[in-house]
Enzyme design. Structure first.
Site: not given
Ligand SMILES: *Cc1c(COP(=O)(O)O)cnc(C)c1O
Length: 415
Positions: A264, A266, A303, A338-339, A374
């Site tokens: 299974e 991904g 990620r 903005c981080e 992802y």
């Protein structure tokens, strides 16, 4: 693999970049079909391949995956609807719902379409048992240990919320509610180490013998990693399959019934098929650090920010702006958000890492590789940035398989 490399080169030919620049400027999930096919072929010994759609849930990709005879997993009502929209049905166990909870709306849909449920908590047994006796179910077993590329993707052991801990209680509850157990499932994490496979297989055997009733399937779960870093190797699928095949055969002989073996994944299927194409907007020297600021942030690819994940990064210069002398610079790659943690080059602890790349100027392209899994599926609207397009590359053509989100649509729910 050289076929893939050639294709990659082909795709990044300047004509294509011109096309991209004209039409999209920024795009995502640039999925190469040929690579999908190659990855699926590597898994063909398994009786069933079930695609974990949370890694890449675009309906158009699900349709393609379905056309290759692959089954699908859904972990939410939204993913069930995506699978049904892509043409999957509950026939032949083609669509299975995996979760640790059953929300009312989800349960309603599951019963309406008779979708098998992979049960991750005793509460789920009660909930479905009360209204849908004989419903086909799997048990997702927590083998009491886990693994994964990061602590956040480890899905086994007592520090994980996932799966059934008390198998005996689960079995007696299944009997009480007259649910029909069709399979046993184990997914211990994303990005697993093959050293743990024997332990997993032993645990599956113990569980099956303990349950001691006929089942139709066992699932090895997903978690197969891909080589993100240059020195990393492809996973040894032969070893992985042989271990699980032996496990299946043993359980099959002990329970005296044929058992199908499922896998299974991904990430393994889609990660290497996608690249994120971004453009350099600014180059800033900050003391000893040289930052490149690109037009994609962790809202587009989380990620690196979430796990400190490494992605291969390459540069394509703009048309007609090829530097006369190629030089390199050590860069830190940052996004527009903005981080300050909006970075693509950090380690697991979040410390800045420098990446040596060809020297760039604003307008050049930064390609972030292996983002097919992802990537788009984990993207968000943080900083009110609209979702970027997803483009499919097939037979030398580009198809928009997800349009760029409009800011108008983004704010719609609030008006
Ligand atoms: C996330 C998940 C997978 C897939 O994990 P990959 O690392 O992408 O292979 C498989 N099964 C379940 C139940 C999952 O939650």
């Amino acid at each position: 693999m050289s076929k893939i490399k050639n294709l990659q080169k082909e795709m990044l030919r300047y004509e294509n970049i011109t096309y991209l620049k004209k039409n999209m400027i920024l795009l995502y999930g640039y999925i190469m079909l040929i690579l999908l096919k190659i990855k699926l072929k590597k898994l063909k010994k398994f009786d069933n391949i079930r695609f974990a759609q949370k890694s890449c849930s675009n309906i158009n990709i699900l349709k393609i995956i379905k056309s290759y005879g692959v089954k699908v997993d859904a972990v939410s009502l939204g993913e069930i609807i995506r699978a049904l929209t892509a043409g999957f049905t509950s026939k032949n166990n083609d669509l299975v719902f995996t979760s640790d909870i059953l929300e009312d709306k989800t349960l309603k849909k599951i019963i309406q379409y008779h979708i098998p449920v992979n049960i991750g908590s005793l509460n789920m047994i009660e909930k479905i048992g009360k209204i849908s006796p004989k419903h086909p179910v799997w048990l997702r077993i927590n083998p009491k240990f886990g693994d994964g590329h990061h602590i956040k993707t480890n899905t086994g052991g007592e520090n994980s919320k996932h799966g059934i801990w008390d198998i005996n209680k689960a079995i007696s509850d299944l009997k009480y509610y007259n649910l029909s157990l069709i399979g046993l499932h184990m997914h211990i994490g994303s990005g697993i180490n093959l050293d743990n496979i024997k332990k997993m297989c032993d645990s599956m055997i113990q569980c099956a013998l303990n349950i001691n009733q006929k089942i139709q399937f066992i699932s090895a779960g997903g978690g197969l990693n891909i080589p993100y870093k240059p020195h990393e190797k492809e996973i040894n699928l032969e070893f992985y399959y042989n271990m699980w095949n032996k496990t299946r055969n043993f359980i099959s002989s002990q329970l005296s019934c044929p058992i199908k073996l499922e896998v299974e994944p991904g990430r393994f299927i889609v990660a290497q098929s996608g690249v994120l194409i971004t453009q350099v907007c600014a180059v800033k020297q900050m003391g000893n650090n040289c930052f490149i600021i690109i037009n994609s942030g962790f809202n587009d690819l989380i990620r690196p920010m979430l796990y400190g994940s490494y992605h291969k990064i390459s540069v394509i210069h703009q048309l007609n702006k090829m530097p006369i002398v190629q030089s390199t610079t050590d860069y830190i790659i940052a996004g527009p958000l903005c981080e300050s943690g909006d970075l693509f080059t950090t380690n697991h602890e979040g410390l800045l890492l420098k990446r040596t790349l060809p020297t760039v100027i604003p307008g050049d392209y930064i390609i972030i590789h292996d983002t097919g899994a992802y990537g788009a599926s984990m993207s968000s609207n943080y900083n009110s940035r609209p979702l970027i397009p997803e483009i499919l590359y097939q037979n030398n053509n580009f198809y928009t398989i997800r349009k760029r989100q409009k800011i108008k649509d983004l704010i719609q729910l609030e008006l």
